[in-house]
Design an enzyme around this catalytic site. Structure first.
Site, PDB file in Angstrom:
ATOM      1  N   GLY A 198      30.462  45.687  41.473  1.00 58.95           N
ATOM      2  CA  GLY A 198      29.296  44.839  41.202  1.00 58.95           C
ATOM      3  C   GLY A 198      29.500  44.037  39.940  1.00 58.95           C
ATOM      4  O   GLY A 198      30.093  44.522  38.984  1.00 58.95           O
TER       5      GLY A 198
ATOM      6  N   ARG B 192      34.302  44.015  46.769  1.00 58.20           N
ATOM      7  CA  ARG B 192      34.681  45.398  47.062  1.00 58.20           C
ATOM      8  C   ARG B 192      35.826  45.303  48.083  1.00 58.20           C
ATOM      9  O   ARG B 192      35.787  44.483  48.992  1.00 58.20           O
ATOM     10  CB  ARG B 192      33.501  46.180  47.632  1.00 58.20           C
ATOM     11  CG  ARG B 192      32.269  46.072  46.739  1.00 58.20           C
ATOM     12  CD  ARG B 192      31.241  47.143  46.906  1.00 58.20           C
ATOM     13  NE  ARG B 192      30.046  46.791  46.129  1.00 58.20           N
ATOM     14  CZ  ARG B 192      29.740  47.297  44.928  1.00 58.20           C
ATOM     15  NH1 ARG B 192      30.513  48.198  44.379  1.00 58.20           N
ATOM     16  NH2 ARG B 192      28.648  46.898  44.289  1.00 58.20           N
TER      17      ARG B 192
ATOM     18  N   ASP C 220      33.263  53.048  38.368  1.00 61.26           N
ATOM     19  CA  ASP C 220      34.110  54.186  38.713  1.00 61.26           C
ATOM     20  C   ASP C 220      34.971  53.919  39.954  1.00 61.26           C
ATOM     21  O   ASP C 220      36.114  54.358  40.020  1.00 61.26           O
ATOM     22  CB  ASP C 220      33.304  55.485  38.849  1.00 61.26           C
ATOM     23  CG  ASP C 220      32.143  55.336  39.788  1.00 61.26           C
ATOM     24  OD1 ASP C 220      31.995  54.249  40.399  1.00 61.26           O
ATOM     25  OD2 ASP C 220      31.372  56.306  39.940  1.00 61.26           O
TER      26      ASP C 220
ATOM     27  N   THR D 266      29.546  47.676  34.204  1.00 57.01           N
ATOM     28  CA  THR D 266      28.560  47.963  35.245  1.00 57.01           C
ATOM     29  C   THR D 266      27.195  48.071  34.585  1.00 57.01           C
ATOM     30  O   THR D 266      27.081  48.615  33.489  1.00 57.01           O
ATOM     31  CB  THR D 266      28.864  49.278  36.000  1.00 57.01           C
ATOM     32  OG1 THR D 266      27.685  49.688  36.693  1.00 57.01           O
ATOM     33  CG2 THR D 266      29.269  50.406  35.046  1.00 57.01           C
TER      34      THR D 266
ATOM     35  N   ASP E 249      24.940  49.950  35.461  1.00 53.15           N
ATOM     36  CA  ASP E 249      24.339  51.265  35.702  1.00 53.15           C
ATOM     37  C   ASP E 249      24.489  52.248  34.539  1.00 53.15           C
ATOM     38  O   ASP E 249      23.767  53.243  34.492  1.00 53.15           O
ATOM     39  CB  ASP E 249      24.960  51.887  36.965  1.00 53.15           C
ATOM     40  CG  ASP E 249      24.763  51.010  38.184  1.00 53.15           C
ATOM     41  OD1 ASP E 249      23.778  50.240  38.208  1.00 53.15           O
ATOM     42  OD2 ASP E 249      25.580  51.086  39.123  1.00 53.15           O
TER      43      ASP E 249
ATOM     44  N   ASP F  96      26.784  54.420  33.971  1.00 55.69           N
ATOM     45  CA  ASP F  96      27.027  55.745  34.551  1.00 55.69           C
ATOM     46  C   ASP F  96      28.459  56.232  34.348  1.00 55.69           C
ATOM     47  O   ASP F  96      28.972  56.998  35.149  1.00 55.69           O
ATOM     48  CB  ASP F  96      26.680  55.726  36.040  1.00 55.69           C
ATOM     49  CG  ASP F  96      27.466  54.655  36.797  1.00 55.69           C
ATOM     50  OD1 ASP F  96      28.204  53.881  36.152  1.00 55.69           O
ATOM     51  OD2 ASP F  96      27.336  54.596  38.031  1.00 55.69           O
TER      52      ASP F  96
ATOM     53  N   ARG G 183      21.770  52.850  40.817  1.00 57.63           N
ATOM     54  CA  ARG G 183      22.397  53.806  41.744  1.00 57.63           C
ATOM     55  C   ARG G 183      21.973  55.243  41.400  1.00 57.63           C
ATOM     56  O   ARG G 183      20.776  55.518  41.353  1.00 57.63           O
ATOM     57  CB  ARG G 183      23.917  53.633  41.738  1.00 57.63           C
ATOM     58  CG  ARG G 183      24.320  52.246  42.299  1.00 57.63           C
ATOM     59  CD  ARG G 183      25.797  52.192  42.595  1.00 57.63           C
ATOM     60  NE  ARG G 183      26.552  52.591  41.403  1.00 57.63           N
ATOM     61  CZ  ARG G 183      27.837  52.932  41.400  1.00 57.63           C
ATOM     62  NH1 ARG G 183      28.520  52.916  42.521  1.00 57.63           N
ATOM     63  NH2 ARG G 183      28.454  53.266  40.291  1.00 57.63           N
TER      64      ARG G 183
END
Lengths: 326, 326, 326, 326
Positions: free
Chosen positions: D14, D75, D106, D129, D131, D133, D175
């Site tokens: 993303g 992707r 990741d 990202t 996120d 994360d 996510r």
């Protein structure tokens, strides 16, 4: 947990975005723990003039997104004198206030430290200043918003600089600190950054601008207000003398850097610091500053925060200024 | 529809947000109608220096949201001389360019008008200037964005003004026009607005500020750059002399007013004007300006747009300045 | 000038940015003319429930930059019944209110018109709705801000669409009106715009997207919420069925389109409309709407504003959608 | 310093704001150190398809302020297969590329780690990202901008929520991570925040909303997309069933959270990470991630970054959600 029942909160010195989220956190965390919270207007002046009011959870509704400070702020000479401190103490005592949270910069902390030592009233300091010039907190409240404000201004000025092939000198705030200048300069792609912490010879600057001008059509030079070469107008004049062909413009960004809706970072930081300050008072702490170290809130001695000079410019950022502006 | 096959477009004078959407509309409308479109760099200087390039639909991709002008702009003395006009004409002729669209202000239009008369080349003008000082268009391209930029700055400065109970003098752009000052002042809640079109006695201003200060704790005074009382610094100094107790600050907003991503209004206006300008050329028009009247695009004589002085300050806005700032 | 001494103001229907500047103008213009001004909370519900309060010039301090409405708003079924109207009238009468200003859309105006006819109370309507769907005003209050909000969202989504070579369907507000969709779509460079006022065959849309996809790597299609093909999800599904290779995403922008700090345009428009509404009441007008025609504020019959359907999509904008998105 | 002469850079997964400043830093730092820098388009797909181009210092001009990624991203399933890895390697080898910098999350790192082990090509990962994360970096590139975008949306929705006394459920990205939800929720003053990392019983949520509703007139509940109770629509439906009197609205913020001009924080972070990644390659490092720890850039094992699950929600922020929303 201590037996404190009533605390007061004030903002002092220059206002900074994030002060309102911080006041909100102090008030609501205090109320959550059963404390009464008093808001002091206009910083130490309000302590001396007894300009205070009881706050409840609704007193801080809908302020999270507002710049400035609902408690207002002021610089107060009288709080440097013993008579001022005495009046402040009497007002706090008469109201039964047993702890004080002050949001501001080093001037604010100096006053708080002294006041607390003389009158033995617990005091916690919260670093609220756009300048990011305090030891003990990686970032001060307001710095992130102010930096974003400067970067947005640079983006706008870049449009015009590019359209006209111009050289702009932009003066930014920060007093003796180059933190805003360095971060905003890197984020805004400045061709050069003049910092108080680092000497820049004007002829070196001119050489850099000349060498760059082969490839680049416009340039932006950031001048921190504390830079030793004088303000942006002076420097621009000197450069113009050496390279008369340049189309040189100057903008002093000024007070718009202090205001604006606080960024997410400053709202979160303000909330964390306010929450931590109340908890510190409840834990019996005094003459401490709550600050951000890494991603956790930590306590530092207020005395140390005032007296320690920390070089806060990140070495890699200093290194990359010339590299990234090629 | 005329037999024109190839047109050129340029931006000249001060840059204004919305020029890029306008260039995009010129290029794509031209291509849609089978025209070749040539982009001229740096305004009239590019005509003279033959600094032009063929554009296609992808030349204007992803520019709708960008401030400034991808064609760059410049002020060009040489285009005021006959030799400059001659060079420009030869370059256009050599490239087979049969129509010219110029985006700019009155200086730009004056040059285009003269050039078109002498060399009989069709010319359409598009009013692109943040100053909103052209007859024949209710609003010029860039004015809405610039006004929004000023209002955002006022909102930020208001935070600090309120927090400190200060009096701010803010100088805004507009050359001889008070349009930005008036609109931004009303939108930003200014306590007073000093306009080039209207004399304001300094002592009257001081009286107003004094009377207001009973109820208000902070004040913002807008000073248009063309105001006859001198710039914001001069006026602030005079006021400070009369009312030394005021905490007075000055900010010159400067060049950030010219840049920034164009507002929806300016993107739509730029698109409409560019589209209309190409259609005007195709319809055999020349020496016309396309402008916004009400909510429709209309043609005006370029000569009239240059020579007519229009008082563009809305009477109701002038009236309400004092009323709304009570 | 009429002998009216006391007026009330309310906001009703969906909230719109610019309502607060408008309330501020009503209150301060009223006070300037010696009127008492009463604020009614939650629209017609507040009239019925007697939920009102006396306002002074400070009641509207620091609201110029705030979205939403300090008077709150609600949809009120009871005001459609005679008993509701009767209660509202009694409350107004008991408070000595002799004129009413209502800020809202056609539902709001329908109620006001009927109420005024039955009880002979002077009423002035102010067009406040983001949808821009009222006859008699080129632009309604909130439309400019909402359009800017949509355009900013489109700019952000374009970043991701470009990075991933995606096709996005974005649903925007406007009820039966395509005004937001058309303007924001042009300003945001949408590849196609589906409007309630204009039928778009899905297969035609698919053909357009296919033909464009040779040159373009990403596409954004705007879907007005009132479009006859169903919402953005439905249309996206149909397109995906026909062209399974597309990477299709959908975003419903939703309620963020209603809020936000009003743009300069909406602050100025709100101020002008509020100022004009009070003057209209003072001039003995009733059952009129104040609206923006060209660049002046004009009166229209409220009845006409409600009953007339105006096609408000600018023909040149409709024409240029396909031309500019090549 | 190693003998590497040519490196490649790509973005994958993303897109995130700050990727462009990061690419710029990689390119210019590389060139500064005498390296050739190759840009790979569309992530690993470009490695496999040999879709790459030589970059110079001007390739990354004027991108600092742009969201998305000029290298585009995708992707790529093929890169999970051996044949894909083999093709990628051959393309790199043919071009003489001796080091690879990958910007992503990741999934990106998992591919890079494996590729590097098999083909012994040095690889450095940069955490990009929204996120947040990833283990090994306090903050990932894009997280600050995305959080600000959510907070701005919350501020707008709050206007409408307040005006109508409504209950809003706002679904935000992240996510499996609640980082955006928690920070934006605290910064936006959400009354409740539903997080993937923490179970929230719906009836408890309803109790909280009921108890709050005595004092508050509007409420905003943030729902992280990874929350176990289902999406915002499901939760809203359940709440509505229990408390039919609520005026409930839902907004899924969607893809606008990925785009937008990067914040100052993300531009600085992107610049630092890109600069550090090149230096790491030059220092002979491989299979490392550069990350932000405290206020310094540090290296972590790529393997660890992928495999370690870190609970990144700050305990004090979790604690204060209920306290500050009283």
């Amino acid at each position: 947990m201590s037996k404190i029942n009533k605390i007061a909160v004030l903002t002092s010195g220059g206002d900074a975005p994030g002060m309102n989220p911080c006041i909100r956190a102090v008030v609501r965390t205090g109320i959550f723990h059963g404390l009464q919270v008093v808001g002091v207007k206009q910083g130490y002046q309000g302590l001396i003039n007894n300009n205070m009011y009881d706050m409840n959870e609704r007193s801080v509704s809908n302020i999270l997104h507002l710049g400035g400070t609902i408690l207002k702020t002021a610089r107060c000479m009288e709080f440097k004198e013993e008579s001022g401190l005495e009046k402040a103490y009497q007002n706090l005592k008469n109201r039964g206030i047993e702890g004080l949270i002050v949001i501001g910069g080093d001037g604010t902390f100096t006053g708080a430290e002294r006041f607390s030592r003389i009158y033995d009233i617990p005091v916690i300091g919260i670093p609220g200043t756009i300048d990011n010039d305090l030891y003990g907190s990686d970032f001060t409240l307001g710095f992130d918003t102010a930096t974003n404000t400067v970067v947005e201004a640079l983006d706008k000025i870049r449009d015009t600089a590019d359209a006209h092939d111009r050289l702009f000198f932009i003066e930014v705030m920060g007093r003796d600190s180059g933190c805003i200048a360095l971060r905003a300069g890197v984020a805004g792609g400045a061709e050069a950054i003049l910092l108080p912490e680092k000497e820049t010879a004007i002829d070196e600057l001119i050489e850099n601008l000349k060498s760059g001008s082969n490839k680049k059509t416009s340039s932006i030079v950031i001048v921190a207000e504390g830079d030793k070469n004088g303000g942006a107008y002076d420097i621009a004049k000197k450069v113009k003398e050496h390279v008369p062909s340049y189309d040189v413009k100057v903008t002093i960004l000024g007070h718009l850097q202090r205001g604006g809706s606080p960024s997410s970072f400053d709202r979160v930081l303000g909330s964390r610091l306010g929450y931590a300050a109340v908890n510190a008072l409840l834990n019996g702490e005094t003459r401490k500053m709550v600050g951000l170290k890494g991603n956790t809130i930590q306590l530092a001695e207020l005395e140390e925060a005032i007296s320690t000079h920390e070089f806060k410019l990140e070495p890699d950022l200093l290194d990359m200024v010339d590299i990234l502006a090629i």
